[in-house]
Scaffold this motif. Sequence first.
Motif, PDB file in Angstrom:
ATOM      1  N   ARG A 329       0.829  -1.206   0.000  1.00 41.14           N
ATOM      2  CA  ARG A 329       0.000   0.000   0.000  1.00 41.14           C
ATOM      3  C   ARG A 329       0.865   1.259   0.000  1.00 41.14           C
ATOM      4  O   ARG A 329       1.832   1.369   0.761  1.00 41.14           O
ATOM      5  N   THR A 331      -1.071   4.577  -0.542  1.00 45.92           N
ATOM      6  CA  THR A 331      -1.976   5.647  -0.106  1.00 45.92           C
ATOM      7  C   THR A 331      -3.170   5.036   0.614  1.00 45.92           C
ATOM      8  O   THR A 331      -3.519   3.868   0.404  1.00 45.92           O
ATOM      9  N   TRP A 332      -3.801   5.873   1.463  1.00 42.26           N
ATOM     10  CA  TRP A 332      -5.031   5.423   2.103  1.00 42.26           C
ATOM     11  C   TRP A 332      -6.137   5.308   1.064  1.00 42.26           C
ATOM     12  O   TRP A 332      -7.111   4.566   1.256  1.00 42.26           O
ATOM     13  N   ASN A 390      -2.643  11.769   2.139  1.00 41.85           N
ATOM     14  CA  ASN A 390      -3.156  10.515   1.580  1.00 41.85           C
ATOM     15  C   ASN A 390      -2.039   9.479   1.652  1.00 41.85           C
ATOM     16  O   ASN A 390      -1.368   9.169   0.679  1.00 41.85           O
ATOM     17  N   GLY A 391      -1.848   8.942   2.851  1.00 36.62           N
ATOM     18  CA  GLY A 391      -0.689   8.114   3.153  1.00 36.62           C
ATOM     19  C   GLY A 391       0.276   8.915   4.014  1.00 36.62           C
ATOM     20  O   GLY A 391      -0.065   9.973   4.554  1.00 36.62           O
TER      21      GLY A 391
END
Length: 427
Positions: A329, A331-332, A390-391
């Motif tokens: 992963r 980014t969220w 975002n992450g």
Amino acid sequence: MPSFPRPDLGPLTRRSALATLGLTGAAIGLAACTGSKSPSGNGSPGASQSPDAPPSKAKVTITEPAAAAAEVPASAEIVFTATDAASTQVVLKDAAGADVPGEPHPDGRGWLPAKALAYGTAYTVTVTATDSDGRAATATSTFTTMAQPDKVVSIVSFLPDGAVVGVGMPLIFRLSRKIPEAQRADLQRRLLVRTTPAQEGIWTWYTPDELHWRPREFWQAGTKVFVDVRAGGLPLGEGYFGKRNATLTCSIGRSLVMVIDDKAKPKVMKVVKDGVTVRTIRVSLGRANMPSSSGTTVVIERLAKTVFDTTSDPNPSNRYRTNIEYAQRLTWGGEFIHAAPWSVKDQGVRNVSHGCVNMSLADAKWLFGQTMIGDPLTTKGTSRKLQYGNGWTDFDKPWDEYVKGSAIPYTPPPVDASPSPSASPVT
């Protein structure tokens, strides 16, 4: 978070101490501080001084805690002013007469006990200032700490003790409630970072209840990190206080950096390990209507096997459920590096993914065996800019912008004319 003894990270010089705080212009002795509380002491001669000897040229006054002060927070910091002093010494004793260890804060504003003080307890502090002729003057203050508070704030490290992470990993501390802006600088001062080798870095308020610390550039490979959280009993606004002191000990692994340029032909990821390109991997990024983000992300989760399920997406064309291997992963929002055997013919040629970095099963497996949490990927040339937050996007923001998130104004650290590895340690 448990407390551990501080590891031997070598001497902490004036330069490295201020660099870790993002501060400069502070004396490493205890600087003059004044407050609204009544001062204690008048620079009286030390007890060992002969009555016939001339008085000491040094003068010392304790400003905090004030003499006879009650309801003092357990985070109390000893603040005093000293003039014409060649050296100063602080001795803090509890009600039983036992010494309480401590040391100067790196920014020079006060003397910190090594641990939060006990609640509802009397303490006596004596500060001795010695002039250039060896004559001493002292000031003494006795104060009592407050009762244990009911409203407390926990401060917890995301990383466990002993973690080894990549060169793009920020230090992350999460709080159990949002901290008002008026108290953020006080808390930030109590999160002391020590690195070996020394690297300039700073705390930023990622959110009102999350603090991140990053060095100016990516971490140096092999760095040892020690964080000393001195927030026990610290007032944190609206009647809340820090729950306890804590520490974090972790380290940085080898350097592994990934780079993708979407404009390059063929489209590839370059994997650079300790400065050497060790593999070039053909990739396919997000298609035109779902482009991958351009910016610097880090690996925040690694899953050898998982399932991507977007069957609840409001757009029917974006709904799918697929078994995925070697997912990492970024980014969220759902951007991953992962194996995509179905797009091998497109990899290196065109972008067909839903925003992820597609690569062959063999390449994804190899990369998964090389990476760790915190390894950075910089992507360039796509039509979408990475959204901050975002992450763990700390390294996507330029340093001059990143420092604006600090509650303590940033100025560059001092440059020692002739730094010495044998300089006296300051903590």
